[in-house]
Design an enzyme around this catalytic site. Sequence first.
Site: not given
Length: 324
Positions: A267, A285
């Site tokens: 990420e 997320h």
Amino acid sequence: MSVNVFVTRRIPDAGLDLLRKHCGTVDVFPEDRVMTHAEIMREVPGRDGLLCLLTDTIDRRIIEAGDRLRIIANYAVGYNNIDVAAATAERIIVTNTPGVLTDATADLTWALILGICRRIVESDRFTRAGDFHGWAPMLLRGGDLAGRTIGIVGAGRIGSAVARRAAGFDMTILYTNRSLNKDLEQSLPARRVPLETLLREADVISLHVPLTDETKHLIGREELAGMKKTAYLINTSRGPVVDEAALVQALKDGDIAGAALDVFEEEPAIHPGLLELDNVVLTPHTGSATWGTRDSMAVMAAENLIAGLSSRRPPNIVNPDVLG
Ligand code: DGY
């Protein structure tokens, strides 16, 4: 309290107001972005408390730079971003925010389950593109849920909340967990099975384990090959639990029907193969991203930090050894 606290990014006012009420100095990183490692290193000396995010890597170097640091309060339930062993060695308390984000994360998990099974995102794209020319018997058929089996990998708070919702969909519930989850088994017809059995029997597999050395790439090539070709994989835990390259290959080869992911291995980078596929739903997320949940997380993180700096036991300490 004349303590000096640093917050690595703006969090909801509910938490910041509490910190400002109880702590002498509260500095918040002024920019709305992830701080670099070097920037955190520069801010930590002289601080008594650090409130950080799951996007901050709080490693040994940062911990050792914290010459006055007594507590690191993470604004997340997962705390794999913090070197807890290094903090414990320096007698620094580490806290997290469990419980308050359980329902929000379980809800997003279900949004993803429904989204991928019923092809919601694909359908939206199709409709907006002007491709809808009327009801059609074969149009955008998706996976069934009622009467099918859900496999919950990790039946802690969030996994259990996902299981409770699955009961409302008349699903058979299988789970893996280090120990028997008696509460779950007493309230639901849920059965603990080995991972291999769960992968083989489940139609929807949902991941809810923390990221540790043992769970990194828990789902890789072999595990994907062990799933039904009609199965869907859902991940709202931590990205590295899934070997993303293996997942892309499995999706391309039709080894499983689809995947819905809220978390990613690197990420915020997303494996380019995932972006090309239609049988994938991706969210950034946002498992805990509801107004109420993010406020509650802010209050909980602030309360943990204030307790630690007042020499009280913080309610959500993850390394209680530091107090002994
Ligand atoms: C957590 O708290 O660990 C979640 O991933 C935040 O959304």
